[in-house]
Every structure is written in C-alpha cells, then in structure tokens.
Write a protein that holds these residues in place. Structure first.
Motif, PDB file in Angstrom:
ATOM      1  N   ALA A  87      25.555  62.209  83.928  1.00  0.00           N
ATOM      2  CA  ALA A  87      24.829  62.818  82.817  1.00  0.00           C
ATOM      3  C   ALA A  87      24.233  64.161  83.219  1.00  0.00           C
ATOM      4  CB  ALA A  87      23.735  61.884  82.323  1.00  0.00           C
ATOM      5  N   ARG A  88      23.697  64.247  84.418  1.00  0.00           N
ATOM      6  CA  ARG A  88      23.126  65.512  84.889  1.00  0.00           C
ATOM      7  C   ARG A  88      24.208  66.569  85.095  1.00  0.00           C
ATOM      8  NH1 ARG A  88      19.261  62.260  88.990  1.00  0.00           N
ATOM      9  NH2 ARG A  88      17.465  61.954  87.594  1.00  0.00           N
ATOM     10  N   SER A  89      25.354  66.144  85.637  1.00  0.00           N
ATOM     11  CA  SER A  89      26.445  67.091  85.835  1.00  0.00           C
ATOM     12  C   SER A  89      26.984  67.583  84.491  1.00  0.00           C
ATOM     13  CB  SER A  89      27.566  66.430  86.641  1.00  0.00           C
ATOM     14  OG  SER A  89      28.675  67.303  86.776  1.00  0.00           O
ATOM     15  N   TYR A  90      27.114  66.664  83.544  1.00  0.00           N
ATOM     16  CA  TYR A  90      27.617  67.002  82.210  1.00  0.00           C
ATOM     17  C   TYR A  90      26.669  67.991  81.536  1.00  0.00           C
ATOM     18  CZ  TYR A  90      30.119  65.806  77.832  1.00  0.00           C
ATOM     19  OH  TYR A  90      30.871  65.828  76.691  1.00  0.00           O
ATOM     20  N   ARG A  91      25.370  67.701  81.592  1.00  0.00           N
ATOM     21  CA  ARG A  91      24.403  68.594  80.960  1.00  0.00           C
ATOM     22  C   ARG A  91      24.397  69.961  81.640  1.00  0.00           C
ATOM     23  NH1 ARG A  91      18.797  69.956  81.327  1.00  0.00           N
ATOM     24  NH2 ARG A  91      17.960  70.513  79.283  1.00  0.00           N
ATOM     25  N   ALA A  92      24.545  69.985  82.963  1.00  0.00           N
ATOM     26  CA  ALA A  92      24.566  71.261  83.679  1.00  0.00           C
ATOM     27  C   ALA A  92      25.751  72.125  83.237  1.00  0.00           C
ATOM     28  CB  ALA A  92      24.621  71.018  85.184  1.00  0.00           C
ATOM     29  N   LEU A  94      27.253  72.010  80.305  1.00  0.00           N
ATOM     30  CA  LEU A  94      26.993  72.494  78.949  1.00  0.00           C
ATOM     31  C   LEU A  94      25.884  73.536  78.935  1.00  0.00           C
ATOM     32  CD1 LEU A  94      27.269  69.227  76.807  1.00  0.00           C
ATOM     33  CD2 LEU A  94      29.049  70.838  77.509  1.00  0.00           C
ATOM     34  N   ALA A  95      24.900  73.373  79.808  1.00  0.00           N
ATOM     35  CA  ALA A  95      23.822  74.356  79.886  1.00  0.00           C
ATOM     36  C   ALA A  95      24.353  75.708  80.351  1.00  0.00           C
ATOM     37  CB  ALA A  95      22.725  73.858  80.815  1.00  0.00           C
ATOM     38  N   ALA A  96      25.398  75.690  81.175  1.00  0.00           N
ATOM     39  CA  ALA A  96      25.996  76.937  81.647  1.00  0.00           C
ATOM     40  C   ALA A  96      26.820  77.622  80.565  1.00  0.00           C
ATOM     41  CB  ALA A  96      26.864  76.666  82.868  1.00  0.00           C
ATOM     42  N   HIS A  97      27.233  76.853  79.558  1.00  0.00           N
ATOM     43  CA  HIS A  97      28.064  77.398  78.472  1.00  0.00           C
ATOM     44  C   HIS A  97      27.561  76.872  77.121  1.00  0.00           C
ATOM     45  CE1 HIS A  97      30.878  78.585  81.664  1.00  0.00           C
ATOM     46  NE2 HIS A  97      30.804  77.346  82.109  1.00  0.00           N
ATOM     47  N   PRO A  98      26.332  77.152  76.744  1.00  0.00           N
ATOM     48  CA  PRO A  98      25.743  76.524  75.555  1.00  0.00           C
ATOM     49  C   PRO A  98      26.465  76.853  74.253  1.00  0.00           C
ATOM     50  CG  PRO A  98      24.361  78.324  76.342  1.00  0.00           C
ATOM     51  CD  PRO A  98      25.383  78.069  77.402  1.00  0.00           C
ATOM     52  N   ARG A  99      27.124  77.990  74.197  1.00  0.00           N
ATOM     53  CA  ARG A  99      27.780  78.374  72.948  1.00  0.00           C
ATOM     54  C   ARG A  99      29.086  77.622  72.707  1.00  0.00           C
ATOM     55  NH1 ARG A  99      26.329  84.865  73.200  1.00  0.00           N
ATOM     56  NH2 ARG A  99      24.338  84.669  72.093  1.00  0.00           N
ATOM     57  N   THR A 147      25.158  65.772  74.619  1.00  0.00           N
ATOM     58  CA  THR A 147      25.515  66.931  73.803  1.00  0.00           C
ATOM     59  C   THR A 147      24.368  67.327  72.886  1.00  0.00           C
ATOM     60  OG1 THR A 147      26.613  65.486  72.180  1.00  0.00           O
ATOM     61  CG2 THR A 147      27.993  66.488  73.884  1.00  0.00           C
ATOM     62  N   GLY A 148      23.652  66.345  72.362  1.00  0.00           N
ATOM     63  CA  GLY A 148      22.507  66.655  71.507  1.00  0.00           C
ATOM     64  C   GLY A 148      21.445  67.426  72.251  1.00  0.00           C
ATOM     65  N   SER A 149      21.215  67.054  73.499  1.00  0.00           N
ATOM     66  CA  SER A 149      20.190  67.739  74.286  1.00  0.00           C
ATOM     67  C   SER A 149      20.620  69.142  74.676  1.00  0.00           C
ATOM     68  CB  SER A 149      19.882  66.932  75.556  1.00  0.00           C
ATOM     69  OG  SER A 149      20.944  67.002  76.482  1.00  0.00           O
ATOM     70  N   SER A 150      21.909  69.437  74.516  1.00  0.00           N
ATOM     71  CA  SER A 150      22.429  70.750  74.912  1.00  0.00           C
ATOM     72  C   SER A 150      22.597  71.707  73.735  1.00  0.00           C
ATOM     73  CB  SER A 150      23.791  70.573  75.604  1.00  0.00           C
ATOM     74  OG  SER A 150      23.698  69.696  76.701  1.00  0.00           O
ATOM     75  N   LEU A 151      22.349  71.234  72.524  1.00  0.00           N
ATOM     76  CA  LEU A 151      22.580  72.068  71.346  1.00  0.00           C
ATOM     77  C   LEU A 151      21.588  73.209  71.214  1.00  0.00           C
ATOM     78  CD1 LEU A 151      23.585  69.470  68.613  1.00  0.00           C
ATOM     79  CD2 LEU A 151      24.972  71.366  69.470  1.00  0.00           C
ATOM     80  N   ILE A 185       9.940  72.127  79.914  1.00  0.00           N
ATOM     81  CA  ILE A 185       9.807  71.100  78.880  1.00  0.00           C
ATOM     82  C   ILE A 185      11.157  70.479  78.562  1.00  0.00           C
ATOM     83  CG2 ILE A 185       9.237  70.707  76.452  1.00  0.00           C
ATOM     84  CD1 ILE A 185       7.032  72.853  76.821  1.00  0.00           C
ATOM     85  N   ASP A 186      12.162  71.316  78.386  1.00  0.00           N
ATOM     86  CA  ASP A 186      13.481  70.795  78.021  1.00  0.00           C
ATOM     87  C   ASP A 186      14.058  69.913  79.123  1.00  0.00           C
ATOM     88  OD1 ASP A 186      13.271  72.113  75.629  1.00  0.00           O
ATOM     89  OD2 ASP A 186      14.549  73.789  76.204  1.00  0.00           O
ATOM     90  N   GLU A 187      13.909  70.325  80.370  1.00  0.00           N
ATOM     91  CA  GLU A 187      14.456  69.532  81.471  1.00  0.00           C
ATOM     92  C   GLU A 187      13.697  68.221  81.652  1.00  0.00           C
ATOM     93  OE1 GLU A 187      14.745  71.871  84.996  1.00  0.00           O
ATOM     94  OE2 GLU A 187      16.392  73.100  84.214  1.00  0.00           O
ATOM     95  N   SER A 188      12.377  68.280  81.517  1.00  0.00           N
ATOM     96  CA  SER A 188      11.604  67.041  81.674  1.00  0.00           C
ATOM     97  C   SER A 188      11.868  66.093  80.510  1.00  0.00           C
ATOM     98  CB  SER A 188      10.110  67.351  81.787  1.00  0.00           C
ATOM     99  OG  SER A 188       9.611  67.969  80.616  1.00  0.00           O
TER     100      SER A 188
END
Length: 211
Positions: A87-92, A94-99, A147-151, A185-188
């Motif tokens: 989950a952390r790798s997946y979010r990372a 998406l965070a690198a490519h949010p668009r 994905t929701g947390s990365s939108l 805030i977002d990461e926590s």
C-alpha cells in the motif's frame, strides 16, 4: 553508417514522453501533435507504436503501476505486512504522478502491470489463508483506499484565509492553518487509515476462521 542525431523512436520513448507531459500539465495535454513535437518526429510515426490515444494513455497508466513494488507477495503467512508495504509503495507511485490517478478509474483493463499487481495481491492473500471471495473484496477495498487517498490533498483543499471560516463555521477556527501542514496531515491520515483497515481485516479473517 552515421548514427542518428536523435534516439530512434520506440514505444518506451513515446510513453516516457507522454508521462512527462501528463506530470507537467495533466491528461488533457496529451495529443498526437503535442507529443510528436516533444519527440521531434512526424505525428503519423507515433501510430506505428501506439494505435490510438486511448492505447497511449493506458500505456502511461501502466508505466506508473510498473513502479509499484510487488516483491512482498511471496506466498508467506504475513499477509498484513505484505499489504502494508504494498500500500505504501502503491501510494508513493501515485503521489509521484498524481495527474495520472483519474485514469485509474477505468479499472485494470488489459494493462499488463495492472494485471500483475492484481494477480500478486490476490495470490498473496489466498496463499496466506484468505478465502478467494474475501481476497477479491480485500483487493478492491485496498484499491479504493489507496487511489482515493491519492486523488488530492485534504489539508491542501482548505483556503488559508481565516476570514473564510468566521461566523458560519464555528468548528473550523483553525482550518486556515491546514494547508501549511499539507504533507504531514495527508501522510498521517493515510497511515491512520491504513492501520485501521488492516486492524479491521485481521478481525474479519479471525471471524471467518471461527465459522
């Protein structure tokens, strides 16, 4: 024979250029004309590698998903640790490519990296003792959450003008301070949600084993 002055056109080079364009300006910025200009080639030459814009965008999304680490799904019993790391790798990624994130809403499709991701998660959960139907649900749940947390940023969505909250919003007296602490805030929040999900899944698996 003299070497070409520019690297030969390839699918990988086209996708990399398209991803850079999406990162900079968003999905709507991608067009044959714009991409050909970025690559210094004629527009029709792109179609020798990717037939349509939809195919190109699928390849861009799949390139991002290829950045997600799947090595933790080895078939061992520690499904919680595997899901947590994944989950952390997946979010990372998406965070690198949010668009790119809005394009994920179309599902896995025929994207190879997306299918490898789904296969690894499902297989890892089943090997760790999850019933197949439940493993499907867990995979879907985790995808929704990540994905929701990365939108977008929850904290970054609040205006930093204190006057906005005066009068009608008595419980938001310090909301104007959130934007300055956006990343924290977002990461926590992600970590708190991930822990809560995994705690709940542990209870669910335990209840399934009792039945």
């Amino acid at each position: 024979m003299a070497r070409p002055s520019r690297p030969l056109l390839s699918r990988e080079r086209i996708v990399a250029a398209a991803l850079a364009l999406v990162d900079a300006e968003g999905l709507d910025a991608v067009s044959t004309r714009r991409l050909a200009a970025e690559l210094g080639v004629a527009g029709p030459s792109l179609y020798n590698h990717l037939a349509t814009k939809d195919e190109l965008l699928d390849a861009v999304v799949d390139a991002v998903l290829g950045e997600v680490d799947l090595s933790m799904f080895t078939g061992g019993p520690d499904w919680r640790g595997a899901l947590e790391s994944w989950a952390r790798s997946y979010r990372a990624a998406l965070a690198a490519h949010p668009r790119v994130v809005p394009a994920l809403s179309q599902g896995m499709g025929r994207r190879p990296n997306a299918l490898r991701l789904a296969d690894a998660v499902f297989g890892g959960l089943v090997a760790a003792g999850w019933p197949r139907r439940e493993a499907t649900r867990v995979g879907a749940l985790m995808r929704y959450f990540i994905t929701g947390s990365s939108l977008g940023s929850f904290a970054g969505g609040f205006p930093d003008d204190a006057a906005v909250y005066q009068g009608d919003y008595p419980n938001l007296g310090e909301a104007h301070l959130l934007a300055a602490r956006q990343r924290e805030i977002d990461e926590s929040a992600f970590e708190a949600g991930l822990t809560a999900l995994l705690d709940g899944l542990e209870l669910r698996l335990a209840s399934l084993r009792i039945r």
